[in-house]
Design an enzyme around this catalytic site. Structure first.
Site, PDB file in Angstrom:
ATOM      1  N   ASN A  51      -4.819 -10.083  -0.682  1.00 39.67           N
ATOM      2  CA  ASN A  51      -3.471  -9.500  -0.631  1.00 39.67           C
ATOM      3  C   ASN A  51      -2.378 -10.485  -1.024  1.00 39.67           C
ATOM      4  O   ASN A  51      -1.230 -10.096  -1.170  1.00 39.67           O
ATOM      5  CB  ASN A  51      -3.187  -8.921   0.762  1.00 39.67           C
ATOM      6  CG  ASN A  51      -3.996  -7.649   1.006  1.00 39.67           C
ATOM      7  OD1 ASN A  51      -4.551  -7.071   0.077  1.00 39.67           O
ATOM      8  ND2 ASN A  51      -4.077  -7.225   2.255  1.00 39.67           N
TER       9      ASN A  51
ATOM     10  N   ARG B 275      -3.693   0.767  -5.755  1.00 38.26           N
ATOM     11  CA  ARG B 275      -2.251   0.893  -5.566  1.00 38.26           C
ATOM     12  C   ARG B 275      -1.481  -0.382  -5.881  1.00 38.26           C
ATOM     13  O   ARG B 275      -0.327  -0.324  -6.305  1.00 38.26           O
ATOM     14  CB  ARG B 275      -1.975   1.210  -4.100  1.00 38.26           C
ATOM     15  CG  ARG B 275      -1.968   2.619  -3.744  1.00 38.26           C
ATOM     16  CD  ARG B 275      -1.687   2.706  -2.264  1.00 38.26           C
ATOM     17  NE  ARG B 275      -0.377   2.143  -1.925  1.00 38.26           N
ATOM     18  CZ  ARG B 275       0.770   2.767  -2.091  1.00 38.26           C
ATOM     19  NH1 ARG B 275       0.787   3.978  -2.579  1.00 38.26           N
ATOM     20  NH2 ARG B 275       1.899   2.192  -1.762  1.00 38.26           N
TER      21      ARG B 275
ATOM     22  N   CYS C 136      -4.438   8.527  -1.560  1.00 39.15           N
ATOM     23  CA  CYS C 136      -5.481   7.545  -1.275  1.00 39.15           C
ATOM     24  C   CYS C 136      -6.068   7.869   0.087  1.00 39.15           C
ATOM     25  O   CYS C 136      -5.462   8.599   0.870  1.00 39.15           O
ATOM     26  CB  CYS C 136      -4.927   6.131  -1.367  1.00 39.15           C
ATOM     27  SG  CYS C 136      -4.544   5.342   0.160  1.00 39.15           S
TER      28      CYS C 136
ATOM     29  N   ARG D 283       1.081   7.265   1.300  1.00 35.42           N
ATOM     30  CA  ARG D 283       1.528   5.993   0.738  1.00 35.42           C
ATOM     31  C   ARG D 283       2.439   6.138  -0.491  1.00 35.42           C
ATOM     32  O   ARG D 283       2.094   5.706  -1.593  1.00 35.42           O
ATOM     33  CB  ARG D 283       0.316   5.118   0.404  1.00 35.42           C
ATOM     34  CG  ARG D 283      -0.578   4.889   1.588  1.00 35.42           C
ATOM     35  CD  ARG D 283      -1.777   4.053   1.267  1.00 35.42           C
ATOM     36  NE  ARG D 283      -1.490   2.630   1.305  1.00 35.42           N
ATOM     37  CZ  ARG D 283      -2.391   1.705   1.033  1.00 35.42           C
ATOM     38  NH1 ARG D 283      -3.607   2.040   0.688  1.00 35.42           N
ATOM     39  NH2 ARG D 283      -2.091   0.431   1.095  1.00 35.42           N
ATOM     40  N   PRO D 284       3.633   6.706  -0.319  1.00 38.17           N
ATOM     41  CA  PRO D 284       4.537   6.851  -1.462  1.00 38.17           C
ATOM     42  C   PRO D 284       5.139   5.507  -1.909  1.00 38.17           C
ATOM     43  O   PRO D 284       4.949   4.488  -1.245  1.00 38.17           O
ATOM     44  CB  PRO D 284       5.638   7.769  -0.921  1.00 38.17           C
ATOM     45  CG  PRO D 284       5.616   7.588   0.553  1.00 38.17           C
ATOM     46  CD  PRO D 284       4.212   7.209   0.934  1.00 38.17           C
TER      47      PRO D 284
ATOM     48  N   ASP E 150       8.547   5.360  -2.657  1.00 38.93           N
ATOM     49  CA  ASP E 150       9.997   5.635  -2.675  1.00 38.93           C
ATOM     50  C   ASP E 150      10.856   4.403  -2.385  1.00 38.93           C
ATOM     51  O   ASP E 150      11.926   4.240  -2.969  1.00 38.93           O
ATOM     52  CB  ASP E 150      10.343   6.781  -1.709  1.00 38.93           C
ATOM     53  CG  ASP E 150       9.842   6.530  -0.297  1.00 38.93           C
ATOM     54  OD1 ASP E 150       8.722   6.009  -0.147  1.00 38.93           O
ATOM     55  OD2 ASP E 150      10.559   6.827   0.670  1.00 38.93           O
ATOM     56  N   LEU E 151      10.371   3.494  -1.528  1.00 34.63           N
ATOM     57  CA  LEU E 151      11.182   2.307  -1.227  1.00 34.63           C
ATOM     58  C   LEU E 151      11.260   1.379  -2.435  1.00 34.63           C
ATOM     59  O   LEU E 151      12.289   0.742  -2.677  1.00 34.63           O
ATOM     60  CB  LEU E 151      10.611   1.533  -0.033  1.00 34.63           C
ATOM     61  CG  LEU E 151      10.517   2.262   1.304  1.00 34.63           C
ATOM     62  CD1 LEU E 151      10.055   1.315   2.393  1.00 34.63           C
ATOM     63  CD2 LEU E 151      11.847   2.883   1.690  1.00 34.63           C
TER      64      LEU E 151
ATOM     65  N   ILE F 266       0.789   2.189  11.140  1.00 32.29           N
ATOM     66  CA  ILE F 266       1.207   1.961   9.740  1.00 32.29           C
ATOM     67  C   ILE F 266       0.808   3.140   8.849  1.00 32.29           C
ATOM     68  O   ILE F 266       1.586   3.600   8.029  1.00 32.29           O
ATOM     69  CB  ILE F 266       0.589   0.648   9.182  1.00 32.29           C
ATOM     70  CG1 ILE F 266       0.868  -0.538  10.115  1.00 32.29           C
ATOM     71  CG2 ILE F 266       1.079   0.386   7.752  1.00 32.29           C
ATOM     72  CD1 ILE F 266       2.305  -0.984  10.209  1.00 32.29           C
TER      73      ILE F 266
ATOM     74  N   ARG G 155     -14.309  -4.280  -3.214  1.00 29.61           N
ATOM     75  CA  ARG G 155     -12.904  -4.454  -3.577  1.00 29.61           C
ATOM     76  C   ARG G 155     -12.300  -5.628  -2.808  1.00 29.61           C
ATOM     77  O   ARG G 155     -11.361  -6.254  -3.295  1.00 29.61           O
ATOM     78  CB  ARG G 155     -12.107  -3.184  -3.232  1.00 29.61           C
ATOM     79  CG  ARG G 155     -12.365  -2.014  -4.147  1.00 29.61           C
ATOM     80  CD  ARG G 155     -11.391  -0.906  -3.825  1.00 29.61           C
ATOM     81  NE  ARG G 155     -10.075  -1.493  -3.623  1.00 29.61           N
ATOM     82  CZ  ARG G 155      -9.136  -1.004  -2.817  1.00 29.61           C
ATOM     83  NH1 ARG G 155      -9.348   0.085  -2.143  1.00 29.61           N
ATOM     84  NH2 ARG G 155      -7.974  -1.610  -2.689  1.00 29.61           N
TER      85      ARG G 155
HETATM   86  C1  UD1 Z   1       0.032  -2.033   3.749  1.00 31.07           C
HETATM   87  C2  UD1 Z   1       0.116  -2.867   5.011  1.00 31.07           C
HETATM   88  C3  UD1 Z   1      -0.522  -4.190   4.708  1.00 31.07           C
HETATM   89  C4  UD1 Z   1      -1.945  -3.937   4.219  1.00 31.07           C
HETATM   90  C5  UD1 Z   1      -2.016  -2.948   3.054  1.00 31.07           C
HETATM   91  C6  UD1 Z   1      -3.440  -2.522   2.712  1.00 31.07           C
HETATM   92  C7  UD1 Z   1       1.899  -3.159   6.670  1.00 31.07           C
HETATM   93  C8  UD1 Z   1       3.368  -3.144   6.931  1.00 31.07           C
HETATM   94  N1  UD1 Z   1       1.509  -2.987   5.399  1.00 31.07           N
HETATM   95  O1  UD1 Z   1       0.704  -2.719   2.701  1.00 31.07           O
HETATM   96  O2  UD1 Z   1      -0.540  -4.974   5.871  1.00 31.07           O
HETATM   97  O3  UD1 Z   1      -2.532  -5.140   3.813  1.00 31.07           O
HETATM   98  O4  UD1 Z   1      -1.316  -1.793   3.402  1.00 31.07           O
HETATM   99  O5  UD1 Z   1      -4.024  -1.822   3.748  1.00 31.07           O
HETATM  100  O6  UD1 Z   1       1.124  -3.335   7.572  1.00 31.07           O
HETATM  101  N2  UD1 Z   1       5.720   3.365   2.544  1.00 31.07           N
HETATM  102  C9  UD1 Z   1       6.573   4.381   2.172  1.00 31.07           C
HETATM  103  N3  UD1 Z   1       7.269   4.243   1.016  1.00 31.07           N
HETATM  104  C10 UD1 Z   1       7.169   3.138   0.219  1.00 31.07           C
HETATM  105  C11 UD1 Z   1       6.300   2.097   0.616  1.00 31.07           C
HETATM  106  C12 UD1 Z   1       5.579   2.256   1.783  1.00 31.07           C
HETATM  107  O7  UD1 Z   1       6.700   5.394   2.853  1.00 31.07           O
HETATM  108  O8  UD1 Z   1       7.822   3.069  -0.835  1.00 31.07           O
HETATM  109  C13 UD1 Z   1       4.952   3.491   3.812  1.00 31.07           C
HETATM  110  C14 UD1 Z   1       3.465   3.493   3.608  1.00 31.07           C
HETATM  111  O9  UD1 Z   1       2.971   4.779   3.317  1.00 31.07           O
HETATM  112  C15 UD1 Z   1       2.987   2.937   4.927  1.00 31.07           C
HETATM  113  C16 UD1 Z   1       4.072   1.922   5.304  1.00 31.07           C
HETATM  114  O10 UD1 Z   1       5.212   2.331   4.576  1.00 31.07           O
HETATM  115  O11 UD1 Z   1       2.937   3.955   5.898  1.00 31.07           O
HETATM  116  C17 UD1 Z   1       3.763   0.477   4.973  1.00 31.07           C
HETATM  117  O12 UD1 Z   1       3.402   0.423   3.597  1.00 31.07           O
HETATM  118  P1  UD1 Z   1       3.398  -0.880   2.714  1.00 31.07           P
HETATM  119  O13 UD1 Z   1       3.542  -2.090   3.578  1.00 31.07           O
HETATM  120  O14 UD1 Z   1       4.290  -0.737   1.568  1.00 31.07           O
HETATM  121  O15 UD1 Z   1       1.969  -0.760   2.126  1.00 31.07           O
HETATM  122  P2  UD1 Z   1       1.201  -1.885   1.434  1.00 31.07           P
HETATM  123  O16 UD1 Z   1       2.084  -2.798   0.686  1.00 31.07           O
HETATM  124  O17 UD1 Z   1       0.092  -1.191   0.756  1.00 31.07           O
END
Ligand code: UD1
Length: 428
Positions: free
Chosen positions: A23, A99, A123, A128-129, A131-132, A335, A405
């Protein structure tokens, strides 16, 4: 398709080398798009996800040189040089596989003024959008459209710094926007930013490339944009999820193992939790020594949270461990909304788990029994290996491409410590 076969009941003894963090490696590879000079990364783990991102970067025009291919435990070296970006589209075929491919969005739009990145789609562990990521880039001045399943971002005059306050913590959005901000004009403040060590590792590398970043490791990251970045050498931090996974493997199988290259500092809350659950963890000059006496495991509650909380990427493994602990434990996932796909598989092996919304109540049983089970996602699949180590008899795990992976040579690492774990190659 390959399978992993585990015969449980054998304690682990010896040492396991911890690889570089997947990561951390993925965003670091994407950072190579920010400069026309060479970014050299060392300690890169040998994983399918690394190959997937390398394929994507190559089609953007990145030349990738590789050293240290083979069985070296300290990973390989990648030299990434994006002299020219020949293509700013990240196609669906590659993005849907992983992703983390969306991490090319920020670097491409800030360097080239445009990017077209496929939305990854659904997924296994939730919606997991992105949008942010999108809103943040808009705040930096990019125009964004969504067309035919693609994010189309345009900033022909470059990005301009802004304050971006995240409504909740996102690791990927923090990384994408921090990279984008490096080449934006003026100051960008990322408020409620992710504090994960992998974010800090990316920031450290960006600073070595000439970026101006403050507040690394805190929830407010301040980036002063610069006009260009240059090449750098960067060594990737140890994988704290792999560290936690093998520590829990010792818990599941019993025994004593030194995790070479692991860092106790990187696994703070995880170490506290595992000690509460009956494991002994001691820092050594080479890493971390983990032991677990027979009958020592006790039920311990965990709730997943952004760093420095308990990581969602260790939730499935913790549940496998708690399945054979004395007493009950509650595992709560905050999460992702759908990260319990391992529960029915663990139940097939005799685990006593009841799901109530985002929480699972686990009542420990004296022993699991081996069974054929299916991997559903990366961390779920390794939880089944841990359950197999704790079980009597034979467990076969299908769909191990999920495991490949994120875990480098898992069967070799465990079998070198006396675990009966082997890969059964599919007939081709
Ligand atoms: C997340 C985990 C990370 C882990 C990875 C793979 C956290 C905070 N993040 O990272 O530790 O290694 O998955 O399993 O623990 N989200 C939105 N909109 C966005 C981005 C995210 O709604 O634009 C939501 C996601 O759906 C999720 C949460 O925010 O519920 C955290 O997501 P994010 O940290 O961005 O995901 P990863 O970077 O994949």
């Amino acid at each position: 398709m390959d399978q992993i076969r585990v015969c449980g009941g054998k304690p682990l003894q010896g040492e396991i080398h911890i690889s570089g963090a997947k990561n951390a490696a993925l965003p670091l590879m994407a950072a190579s798009l920010l400069t026309d000079e060479t970014l050299t990364l060392t300690g890169v783990p040998h994983l399918a996800d690394i190959a997937t991102l390398a394929n994507l970067l190559v089609q953007h025009g990145v030349e990738i040189g590789m050293n240290g291919e083979g069985a070296a435990c300290d990973g390989r070296e990648l030299a990434l040089k994006a002299s020219y970006i020949v293509n700013t589209t990240a196609p669906y075929d590659l993005v849907r596989k992983m992703r983390a491919s969306a991490l090319v969005l920020g670097p491409l739009v800030t360097r080239c003024g445009e990017a077209r990145v496929s939305l990854p789609g659904g997924c296994a562990i939730g919606t997991r959008p992105l949008d942010l990521h999108i809103k943040g880039l808009q705040q930096l001045g990019a125009e964004i459209g969504l067309e035919n399943g693609y994010i189309e971002a345009r900033a022909p005059k470059g990005l301009v710094g802004a304050e971006i306050a995240f409504p909740f913590v996102s690791v990927g959005a923090t990384e994408n926007l921090m990279m984008a901000a490096c080449l934006a004009q003026g100051e960008t403040r990322l408020v409620n930013a992710a504090r994960e060590p992998e974010v800090a590792d990316l920031a450290k590398c960006l600073v070595a490339m000439g970026a101006n970043i403050d507040g690394v490791g805190t929830d407010t990251i301040v980036v002063q944009g610069v006009s260009r970045l240059h090449g750098a050498h960067h060594h990737i931090i140890a994988d704290r999820i792999e560290t936690g996974t093998y520590a829990m493997a010792v818990g599941a199988a019993g025994g004593a193992v030194e995790l070479i290259g692991a860092s106790l500092e990187l696994i703070g809350v995880v170490a506290d939790t595992l000690r509460a659950a009956g494991l002994t963890l001691d820092a050594t000059d080479r890493g971390l020594h983990v032991t677990c006496e027979p009958g020592a495991l006790v039920g311990t509650d965990v709730m997943t949270e952004p760093y420095p909380g308990f990581p969602t990427d260790l939730q499935a493994q913790m549940m496998a461990l708690m399945s054979v602990a004395q007493g009950a434990s509650m595992v709560t996932e905050t999460i992702f909304e759908n990260r319990f796909m391992h529960v029915p598989e663990l139940s097939r092996m005799g685990a006593n788990i009841n799901l109530h919304g985002a929480s699972a109540m686990i009542r420990g049983v004296p022993r699991l029994t081996g069974a054929p089970v299916m991997a559903t996602d990366l961390r779920a699949s390794v939880s089944l290996v841990l359950a197999g180590l704790a079980a009597s008899g034979e467990t076969t795990i299908g769909r191990v491409y999920h495991l490949d992976r994120g875990y480098e040579r898992l069967e070799e690492k465990l079998s070198a410590c006396g675990g009966e774990v082997e890969r059964i190659k599919a007939a081709r």
